[in-house]
Write a protein that holds these residues in place. Structure first.
Motif, mmCIF file in Angstrom:
data_model
loop_
_atom_site.group_PDB
_atom_site.id
_atom_site.type_symbol
_atom_site.label_atom_id
_atom_site.label_comp_id
_atom_site.label_asym_id
_atom_site.label_seq_id
_atom_site.Cartn_x
_atom_site.Cartn_y
_atom_site.Cartn_z
ATOM 1 N N UNK A 167 28.698 -13.907 10.116
ATOM 2 C CA UNK A 167 30.088 -13.556 10.390
ATOM 3 C C UNK A 167 30.510 -12.330 9.579
ATOM 4 N N UNK A 168 30.023 -12.213 8.355
ATOM 5 C CA UNK A 168 30.367 -11.050 7.531
ATOM 6 C C UNK A 168 29.822 -9.762 8.119
ATOM 7 N N UNK A 198 38.035 -12.581 10.932
ATOM 8 C CA UNK A 198 37.037 -13.211 11.802
ATOM 9 C C UNK A 198 36.909 -14.691 11.484
ATOM 10 N N UNK A 199 36.980 -15.050 10.205
ATOM 11 C CA UNK A 199 36.883 -16.448 9.808
ATOM 12 C C UNK A 199 38.029 -17.258 10.400
ATOM 13 N N UNK A 200 39.231 -16.711 10.354
ATOM 14 C CA UNK A 200 40.391 -17.407 10.941
ATOM 15 C C UNK A 200 40.219 -17.586 12.450
ATOM 16 N N UNK A 201 39.640 -16.603 13.110
ATOM 17 C CA UNK A 201 39.413 -16.696 14.554
ATOM 18 C C UNK A 201 38.374 -17.768 14.854
ATOM 19 N N UNK A 202 37.262 -17.742 14.120
ATOM 20 C CA UNK A 202 36.172 -18.685 14.387
ATOM 21 C C UNK A 202 36.547 -20.122 14.038
ATOM 22 N N UNK A 242 44.174 -16.839 17.082
ATOM 23 C CA UNK A 242 43.498 -16.304 18.266
ATOM 24 C C UNK A 242 43.271 -14.818 18.032
ATOM 25 N N UNK A 243 42.224 -14.249 18.598
ATOM 26 C CA UNK A 243 41.954 -12.827 18.364
ATOM 27 C C UNK A 243 43.009 -11.954 19.039
ATOM 28 N N UNK A 244 43.402 -10.917 18.331
ATOM 29 C CA UNK A 244 44.369 -9.972 18.896
ATOM 30 C C UNK A 244 43.656 -9.068 19.893
ATOM 31 N N UNK A 245 44.430 -8.334 20.654
ATOM 32 C CA UNK A 245 43.857 -7.387 21.608
ATOM 33 C C UNK A 245 43.049 -6.321 20.875
ATOM 34 N N UNK A 246 43.518 -5.934 19.693
ATOM 35 C CA UNK A 246 42.809 -4.944 18.891
ATOM 36 C C UNK A 246 41.415 -5.444 18.522
#
Length: 152
Positions: A18-19, A32-36, A41-45
């Protein structure tokens, strides 16, 4: 399957931690950790950064899970069926010519020449008698004033 699961699949396919994945797409590892973990949720960016770095990934698959992981196979099939904007054989040319043939034209209306009487304007100046000053008051900052009276 959620978008976080598709990102995990992409990381497994690329054999990345992940890093390393976060660094490769240019985001913080915590993001990324918060998303996984499902916290955010992942932003459009973030999604666009993933797609820019891994352009072989089908964006529709990444967003919605439709299609395949790789864009190559899907695009080559779908591009065969799309007509070009510059094809010489236009699809609906016969309808355009038929539409022009049956178009109704409306005759122009005759202009209305009704003349109206012109409006006459008059300006009257009324003279006033000359005015004279009768009184002047001057106020001072110490709350006093003086009064001057004119000649009568």
């Amino acid at each position: 399957m959620d978008i976080k699961d598709r990102i995990k699949m992409l990381m497994e396919k690329e054999n990345m931690t992940s890093g390393a994945f976060a660094e490769s797409i240019g985001i913080q590892q915590s993001t990324l950790s918060h998303i996984l973990n499902g916290r955010n949720k992942p932003s459009l960016d973030v999604i666009m950064k993933v797609h820019q770095k891994y352009s072989s990934i089908d964006l529709e698959w990444l967003l919605y899970g439709n299609g395949n992981l790789n864009e190559q196979s899907q695009k080559s099939i779908s591009m065969d069926f799309l007509p070009s904007l510059f094809d010489e054989n236009a699809i609906n040319t016969s309808n355009i010519s038929a539409e022009r043939e049956y178009r109704k034209e409306m005759p122009l209306k005759e202009p209305d020449y009704n003349t109206k009487e012109p409006v006459k304007q008059e300006v009257k100046y009324i003279e006033r008698p000359p005015r004279k000053i009768t009184e002047i008051r001057i106020f001072f900052d110490d709350n006093t004033y003086e009064t001057f009276k004119g000649e009568k």
